[in-house]
Design a protein around this motif. Structure first.
Motif: not given
Lengths: 292, 292
Positions: B196-212
């Protein structure tokens, strides 16, 4: 739009005779003429027609061919992504090519296929070519252990107005096409299929690219009967260079394809194309629109 | 090139406080300003620096953000392919956006990231957005059954000059990073990691993309020690729309990644990102250069 003559379905040219001289239907289909502005002119092929426009694999291979033929190309293709933006009309098309950037060992390409006086885009693509270098290499995924191609009968996929399927010799190990509306829905979309060009033709980068799209929509396996579906975007990663592919000659390749999820009108497909000796020649991925 | 200050490594901001107001490091990193010509201006972020230039995931997310912010956008992202053509220099960049074609339910995009007075391209991208519609849906691949994220310690990946890893809370189920030159080579490159993002952040399309792109190079698992490697091309297929993602809140996602083959200096990676309830949020593929 005129369909291909019915004889294409019935015809099953004598197998065993290689033809890579340029008179093979595949070579005719991907043939390109250079234009003075650095772009390429091509023409759709009745041999590879699909229900609407050309079979996606032949279009991808034609786009790749614009790179393969390019005088400024560095190395062999490593990645190709093709986005099917709209139908390709029967007739002439232009493939516009831009070399975005050339590095020491890699080269980045952007392409589009356009048609008509307004240069209407039907497809966009990006590609990476690269000089491959000796490096530690190793497989990770193993080729499925299945009986050889000649253990299976050739599938006769005779669909009116869909000549492209007759351009491949397909022998299904599992997951064969069934469009029977009475067939049961399955919980598994995996297909394993031996395939080669028909008539036989030594495999090369362009024909490998085309075969990566040779799997019918996975939704056909999961749902009974026919479901409208079309590839939106396909990516091919090439794991063999031209030299390695040349050792494969006309031997059939084993294609494996499965979906991972079907959600809100789109499913994905991951696929591998295996060569003789258990070599992974290409891996491919696509996202497909469906209406069910 | 200046490294990020060391304090970024040591800092571990208080967890549990959501911050999606735009002051989260992720939101600052992908922030874009519209330009009069329809393009977008951005700036690299020290928070997401990698060894050379920005972390590839943040660059992909920034490119996606140019689409998400676009006033003419139709629907949610379905596919994004990003080709890393050259290093992104620290500082400002421009994202050039072209809507190639808008259909009834799908829209095709081509983008590039350029820098400097000569508009030197560092990246090209294509994307498809689409209106998702109710349709028969079903999973095929199942989410791996693993213990919950809080069963595992947070991995401390402290690499000099690589601040981006501290921007994720990563808890490895298996396949953790080891750069120990004495570590044994493995025959399995699979990683399962809660992130997950640090600090926590509600996931969205952009952060999902980054995590890929959040998986370190698979070659690190197969070979002992550090091996120079870099993503050449990455594709993300989105299987959840913004509305579905919003139900995930700040919960960690389970990332699964593996290579299929390592050959002549390039390996591929296939990955899945799973959400709460066993939903496949995204599948992703990349081809990676390595030198070994």
């Amino acid at each position: 739009m005129p369909d291909a003559p019915p004889s294409l379905f019935a015809a099953s040219p004598a197998a065993g005779t290689a033809d890579n001289s340029g008179s093979h239907p595949f070579d005719r289909a991907i043939r390109l003429t250079p234009l003075p502005d650095g772009n390429w002119r091509g023409h759709t092929s009745a041999d590879y027609r699909n229900m609407v426009g050309p079979y996606g694999g032949i279009t991808a291979a034609t786009v790749l061919n614009a790179i393969l033929q390019h005088p400024a190309r560095l190395g062999d293709p490593v990645a190709l992504t093709v986005n099917y933006a709209g139908p390709v009309q029967d007739g002439e098309f232009t493939i516009e090519v831009e070399i975005l950037r050339t590095n020491r060992a890699t080269q980045h390409w952007t392409l589009r296929l356009v048609q008509g006086p307004d240069r209407t885009p039907a497809l966009s693509a990006t590609a990476v070519t690269a000089l491959r270098r000796p490096a530690w290499s190793g497989p990770e995924l193993g080729m499925p252990v299945v009986p050889p191609a000649d253990s299976f009968p050739r599938e006769q996929i005779d669909l009116a107005g869909v000549p492209w399927t007759a351009r491949y010799d397909m022998r299904f190990v599992r997951g064969a096409l069934s469009l029977d509306p009475e067939s049961a829905a399955s919980d598994n979309s995996c297909t394993e299929v031996w395939m080669r060009d028909e008539p036989p033709r030594p495999i090369d980068l362009a024909s490998l690219c085309s075969m990566c799209d040779g799997f019918f929509p996975r939704i056909f396996l999961r749902r009974p009967g026919f479901v409208p579906a079309g590839t939106v975007s396909m990516t091919v990663y090439f794991h063999a260079d031209a030299q390695t592919l040349a050792t494969q000659h006309e031997a059939p390749v084993l294609g494996v394809a499965r979906a991972q999820v079907f959600a809100q009108g789109f499913f994905d497909q991951t696929a591998q194309v295996w060569g003789q000796g258990g070599t992974l020649l290409a891996s491919s991925h696509q996202i497909v629109y469906y209406k069910e």
